[in-house]
Motif scaffolding. Structure first.
Motif, mmCIF file in Angstrom:
data_model
loop_
_atom_site.group_PDB
_atom_site.id
_atom_site.type_symbol
_atom_site.label_atom_id
_atom_site.label_comp_id
_atom_site.label_asym_id
_atom_site.label_seq_id
_atom_site.Cartn_x
_atom_site.Cartn_y
_atom_site.Cartn_z
ATOM 1 N N ILE A 7 -39.873 81.515 -33.708
ATOM 2 C CA ILE A 7 -38.536 81.481 -34.292
ATOM 3 C C ILE A 7 -38.624 81.433 -35.805
ATOM 4 C CG2 ILE A 7 -36.450 80.090 -34.508
ATOM 5 C CD1 ILE A 7 -37.086 79.095 -31.652
ATOM 6 N N TYR A 8 -39.535 80.570 -36.252
ATOM 7 C CA TYR A 8 -39.704 80.437 -37.680
ATOM 8 C C TYR A 8 -40.032 81.793 -38.304
ATOM 9 C CZ TYR A 8 -41.514 78.867 -42.121
ATOM 10 O OH TYR A 8 -41.731 78.688 -43.445
ATOM 11 N N VAL A 11 -37.033 84.138 -38.274
ATOM 12 C CA VAL A 11 -36.021 83.733 -39.252
ATOM 13 C C VAL A 11 -36.463 84.157 -40.647
ATOM 14 C CG1 VAL A 11 -34.939 81.768 -40.370
ATOM 15 C CG2 VAL A 11 -35.111 81.838 -37.894
ATOM 16 N N THR A 15 -34.523 86.846 -43.043
ATOM 17 C CA THR A 15 -33.963 86.575 -44.360
ATOM 18 C C THR A 15 -34.595 87.493 -45.407
ATOM 19 O OG1 THR A 15 -35.537 84.785 -44.466
ATOM 20 C CG2 THR A 15 -33.269 84.190 -44.012
ATOM 21 N N LYS A 18 -32.826 90.864 -45.909
ATOM 22 C CA LYS A 18 -31.579 90.849 -46.662
ATOM 23 C C LYS A 18 -31.793 90.960 -48.172
ATOM 24 C CE LYS A 18 -28.381 88.800 -43.501
ATOM 25 N NZ LYS A 18 -27.394 87.764 -43.293
ATOM 26 N N ILE A 202 -26.080 69.511 -40.326
ATOM 27 C CA ILE A 202 -26.228 70.947 -40.565
ATOM 28 C C ILE A 202 -24.861 71.622 -40.630
ATOM 29 C CG2 ILE A 202 -27.106 73.081 -39.577
ATOM 30 C CD1 ILE A 202 -29.363 71.403 -38.351
ATOM 31 N N ALA A 206 -22.832 73.536 -43.633
ATOM 32 C CA ALA A 206 -22.254 74.868 -43.512
ATOM 33 C C ALA A 206 -20.778 74.852 -43.901
ATOM 34 C CB ALA A 206 -22.421 75.375 -42.083
ATOM 35 N N ALA A 239 -21.743 81.648 -37.918
ATOM 36 C CA ALA A 239 -23.119 82.127 -38.013
ATOM 37 C C ALA A 239 -24.095 80.984 -37.748
ATOM 38 C CB ALA A 239 -23.366 82.708 -39.396
ATOM 39 N N THR A 240 -23.823 79.838 -38.350
ATOM 40 C CA THR A 240 -24.686 78.677 -38.140
ATOM 41 C C THR A 240 -24.696 78.283 -36.675
ATOM 42 O OG1 THR A 240 -23.825 77.975 -40.259
ATOM 43 C CG2 THR A 240 -25.198 76.412 -39.075
ATOM 44 N N ILE A 243 -26.876 80.734 -34.610
ATOM 45 C CA ILE A 243 -28.321 80.575 -34.805
ATOM 46 C C ILE A 243 -28.827 79.306 -34.124
ATOM 47 C CG2 ILE A 243 -30.092 80.099 -36.543
ATOM 48 C CD1 ILE A 243 -29.399 82.920 -36.667
ATOM 49 N N LEU A 244 -28.093 78.223 -34.320
ATOM 50 C CA LEU A 244 -28.540 76.967 -33.720
ATOM 51 C C LEU A 244 -28.499 77.023 -32.204
ATOM 52 C CD1 LEU A 244 -27.121 74.154 -35.981
ATOM 53 C CD2 LEU A 244 -29.462 74.900 -35.685
ATOM 54 N N MET A 247 -31.503 78.930 -30.970
ATOM 55 C CA MET A 247 -32.717 78.120 -31.043
ATOM 56 C C MET A 247 -32.739 77.047 -29.967
ATOM 57 S SD MET A 247 -33.176 77.555 -35.055
ATOM 58 C CE MET A 247 -34.208 78.624 -36.003
ATOM 59 N N GLU A 320 -24.334 86.931 -34.821
ATOM 60 C CA GLU A 320 -25.513 86.560 -35.588
ATOM 61 C C GLU A 320 -26.666 86.337 -34.617
ATOM 62 O OE1 GLU A 320 -26.746 86.413 -39.231
ATOM 63 O OE2 GLU A 320 -24.584 86.191 -38.964
#
Lengths: 323, 578
Positions: A7-8, A11, A15, A18, A202, A206, A239-240, A243-244, A247, A320
């Motif tokens: 995942i790391y 991600v 990024t 972009k 988190i 956001a 979006a947050t 993604i969370l 995960m 996302e």
């Protein structure tokens, strides 16, 4: 562990895409020296702690004996996996892990968002900070303490039973840990209590990133509190959330070890044991390291599959996503 | 705006990754678990001993719960002066023996000395232990510690000896006053209230508890009594499950009954399925419904159980003496609860008056399944064995178990050891024990008579000292029954045969054999279903459900392996009887 590196990686890759394209030159490398050193440290960490241990997976295909080591233990192919899946206990353990994982995911996930939004609606800064600090403190308690508190609170002479009896809701103390039906809710409750405040950080971050002018515009258009949450805050942190969620889906099988291990007892072992406890029991205690490794591999594979599926669904719906 | 969004996304990712990395390490496939760190600290610190007359430091891990003593413990230092060796002992905390041992094996580093308990067989199979046969002859105390027959019983399938059982050795006349084993225990106040009746059966026992509790529902300070509680925490659930063997009049073979009606052909019998087992659990079921059996029995932890007993509320329970007495008796004494009659005495209970009880066997149980071993991590095997040898010298043995003359015990004009009341109080004081006393309790030791021919090896074997040290309520009870010791209270019998005890076999089983797998599964099944049976609304339904689950574990695999072992032990013993 493998999954978390995966995942790391994605991600980071994501990024990177972009950013505007940069020609890699020596000058550029020198300029980003510090950044490169930092990322090298993380890559090294990943290799040492996530990839190198994977060599141990070889054990799952051997009748592993510590005396002979990985290189001299007899090779048995898939026999350990067959043994695993013909064991009714293991099937039950998968069910428990999945059930508790899903319940925990659902409640902690929703509670964190709800809590973050509620907290955001508090206008007094002092009150907001205080509530936030108090709410995330339990995150720093270890499970042994949390389970100790739970065990006391829910015992026959604990505060919960005392209160229920005082209010006349029950006549006899309820033995909460003697009923298999109560176990999953207790675990879910403990997770919510311990992690809600922490997870909300988190989302709060956001929410802070949402442009205040949006709220002003909505207010001018006549949107009340509820409408502003619905049309500004939620879309702003969408979006947050996605993604969370993705995960967490990969983490469903990490339903926990300590809490079930510490709260479980003979009566509820049918619903309390997770894959991790099974690995400990048969892999470490009974010395069948191969069987334990096989169970671990199974867990990792399922996690990867789950995360890929979830990602595909997100992709289809144009949300996302991770990769 | 876009940048902020990106930033929050990055922050999100970073935080999640750091969180996941934190919890990820617990679930690795490589098999190291964090909980092993307590055991792990035992390893590694071996100094390897320098030969300059300094004190050599060794490490030891015992896979059983215990209490650590202070680093500057006085008797430990005295022993170090005399022997040149000091051993840092660590004990099991919060794990089972097998978990701790499994973790050590996965790590590959061991303390110098180890007693793996139930995990001993794993240690042997992992090649972690040093074969001792070549060394034994060099150390007279060790060599004489066992007979040739006993040493042979310790040989593993590769023909070598790897461990020395610590507890079964009795020197000269056996002097046992304490019943260190399992029994139905009852508080002296209950017996006193009923004017010390003869209690011989399970029904009489529960009947007495019921009547006493009806007449005296609370203690003097108003705390409610708990008539009967059952410890069921993890491996200690034997307090629930193994009573049927005793009720049928068999000694503690632990995992099975050995029926020796035909002494040449003893037979293994499963005590889980006997008529007595069913009667016993039916009785518990009835008493549970009446509220006599503590409703928290099956969910309490060991610590909660000990805390409960220490308040003096519990009238009776079944347990091993070593599992409760060392903690509870001192607590009761310090709270002055002996004055209310809260101390426990054992009762010789069976299922029926016609059945002869065998709760207590004389002669000690030779457990060939576990003992003190030296690991491959030990750099000075000779030094370690020399120390074991030295500890068995009478002087050092006295120092370990009696203490320092003039400080912990006195010698009268006939050379008999005794303690003053103050010395007795000291040796039940936790702080004093930690700072002064050092028994090296999991190193080989003797029971019975001292080599001086008069004293007992340990204070609790010294009849006069033992009786003088009893609490008044226990003394009164003993006087009422005309006995002097716990052992006389419950009665004693000879060890039944050369196979005894069979638990040394079941304790060493691993899942490498079908019988071992069945044994593990039977344990899991009983642990889950027996509480259900006791709590069942309809006993018959609960029992049938249990029997179905039990038979699904293939107990026959285990029983037939036990039978094979039994025959082997009988045959081995026959070689020496000529």
């Amino acid at each position: 562990m493998f999954v978390c590196l995966l995942i790391y990686g994605v991600v980071m890759a994501k990024t990177k895409i972009k950013e505007p394209k940069i020609q890699i030159t020596w000058k550029e490398v020198r300029r980003q020296k510090v950044l490169l050193i930092w990322s090298a440290a993380i890559v090294l960490y990943g290799v040492i702690f996530c990839y190198l241990p994977l060599a141990g997976w070889a054990m799952a295909f051997e009748n592993f004996r510590p005396k002979d080591g990985i290189f001299h233990s007899p090779f048995v192919g898939m026999a350990k996996f067959q043994q695993l899946f013909s064991d009714a206990t293991f099937i039950r353990v998968i069910r428990n892990t999945l059930a508790m994982g899903v319940i925990n995911l659902a409640v902690t996930f929703i509670m964190a968002i709800v809590f973050a939004i509620l907290l955001n609606e508090i206008t007094s800064k002092g009150a907001k900070k205080t509530v936030q600090t108090i709410s995330y403190l339990p995150h720093f308690l270890s499970w042994i303490i949390v389970t100790g508190i739970l065990h006391d609170a829910l015992s026959g002479t604990g505060i919960i039973n005392e209160m229920l009896m005082r209010f006349g809701m029950i006549q006899q103390p309820v033995d909460f840990f003697a009923h298999p039906g109560y176990f999953w809710p207790i675990v879910a409750f403990a997770n919510v209590w311990k992690e809600t405040g922490w997870n909300a950080i988190i989302y709060l971050a956001a929410i802070t990133a949402i442009d205040p002018s949006l709220y002003e515009a909505a207010a001018i258009d006549g949107a009340g509190r509820w409408a502003r949450i619905k049309y500004v805050t939620l879309p702003g942190i969408r979006a947050t959330i996605m993604i969370l969620l993705l995960m967490s889906v990969g983490n469903v099988l990490n339903a926990g070890f300590e809490i079930q291990y510490l709260l479980g007892n003979g009566l509820v072992q049918g619903v309390s044991q997770t894959i991790d406890i099974y690995v400990l029991k048969w892999g470490i205690s009974q010395g069948d390291y191969a069987l334990g490794t096989a169970a671990g591999i199974f867990k990792s594979l399922v996690s990867i599959i789950l995360i890929v599926i979830a990602n595909q669904i997100a992709k289809r719906n144009g949300e996302e996503r991770l990769f | 705006m876009k940048r902020k969004k990106l930033l929050s996304l990055l922050l999100t990712a970073a935080m999640t990754v750091s969180m996941m990395a934190g919890c990820g390490s617990a679930g690795t496939a490589s098999g190291t678990s964090e909980s092993g760190s307590s055991a792990g600290t035992a390893a590694g610190s071996t100094s390897g001993a320098s030969a300059k007359g300094e004190v050599k430091n060794f490490t030891a891990f015992f896979a059983t719960p215990g209490t650590e003593i202070n680093d500057d413990n006085e008797i430990q230092s005295l022993i170090a002066q005399k022997t040149g060796v000091k051993v840092k002992e660590t004990w099991l905390t919060g794990q089972t023996a097998q978990e701790a041992v499994g973790t050590l094996i996965a790590g590959g580093e061991y303390p110098d000395f180890i007693d793996g308990g139930d995990g001993t067989q794993q240690l042997y199979q992992a090649g972690a232990l040093v074969a001792l046969d070549d060394y034994i002859d060099k150390y007279p105390n060790i060599k004489n510690y066992f007979t040739a027959e006993e040493w042979d019983k310790l040989r593993q399938d590769d023909g070598h000896i790897y461990w020395i059982p610590e507890f079964s050795n009795i020197n000269g006349e056996e002097k046992t006053c304490t019943h260190n084993d399992e029994a139905f225990w009852i508080q002296t106040r209950v017996l006193k209230w009923a004017n010390y009746p003869k209690i011989k059966t399970m029904d009489q026992y529960f009947d007495l508890l019921e009547k006493y509790n009806a007449a005296n529902p609370t203690m003097e300070d108003g705390t409610k009594n708990i008539p009967y509680t059952i410890l069921c925490d993890d491996w200690r659930y034997f307090c629930l499950e193994n009573a049927p063997q005793f009720l049928d009049g068999y000694p503690n073979d632990g995992s099975v009954i050995v029926n020796a009606d035909d002494p040449k052909n003893p037979k293994i019998v499963d005590y889980n399925t006997t008529a007595t087992a069913k009667k016993y659990f039916q009785k518990l079921n009835e008493e549970y419904k009446k509220g006599i059996v503590d409703s928290e029995s099956f969910t309490q932890t060991y610590d909660e159980y000990i805390a409960k007993l220490s308040t003096g509320r519990v009238l009776g329970m079944i347990d091993q003496w070593w599992d409760f007495a060392y903690n509870v008796n001192d607590a009761l004494k310090q709270a002055g609860l002996d004055k209310q009659g809260c101390d426990y005495v054992p009762l010789p209970i069976t299922i029926d008056e016609s059945v002869q009880n065998r709760w207590h066997c004389s002669g000690g149980a030779f457990n060939n399944g576990a003992g003190l071993s030296i690991t491959t991590s030990c750099k000075d095997v000779d030094g370690a064995l020399q120390f074991i040898n030295d500890l068995l010298d009478q002087d050092n043995h006295n120092l370990r178990f009696w203490g320092v003359e003039g400080k912990d015990y006195e010698v009268d004009k006939d050379g008999m050891f005794y303690r003053t009341p103050e010395e007795r109080t000291n040796c039940s004081d936790t702080a004093y024990k930690a700072s002064h006393l050092c028994t090296y309790s999991y190193f080989p030791q003797y029971n019975g008579t001292s080599k001086d021919g008069k004293n007992a090896m340990k204070p609790d074997g010294q009849a006069s000292e033992f009786y003088d040290g009893l609490q008044q309520d226990v003394k009164d009870t003993f006087d009422a029954y005309g006995v002097k010791t716990y052992v006389e209270m419950i009665g004693t019998c000879e060890a039944p045969g050369p196979w005894y005890p069979m638990w040394s076999f079941s304790g060493s089983l691993t899942t490498a054999t079908p019988g071992g797998t069945a044994w593990t599964k039977m344990g899991e099944c009983k642990h889950q279903y027996l509480p259900k049976v006791v709590m069942a609304d309809n006993f018959e339904d609960g029992w049938n459900e249990y029997m179905k689950a039990y038979n699904a574990c293939n107990p026959q695999d285990f029983l037939s392996e036990s039978q094979t072992e039994l025959e082997k032990r009988v045959a081995d013993a026959a070689k020496y009887s000529n």
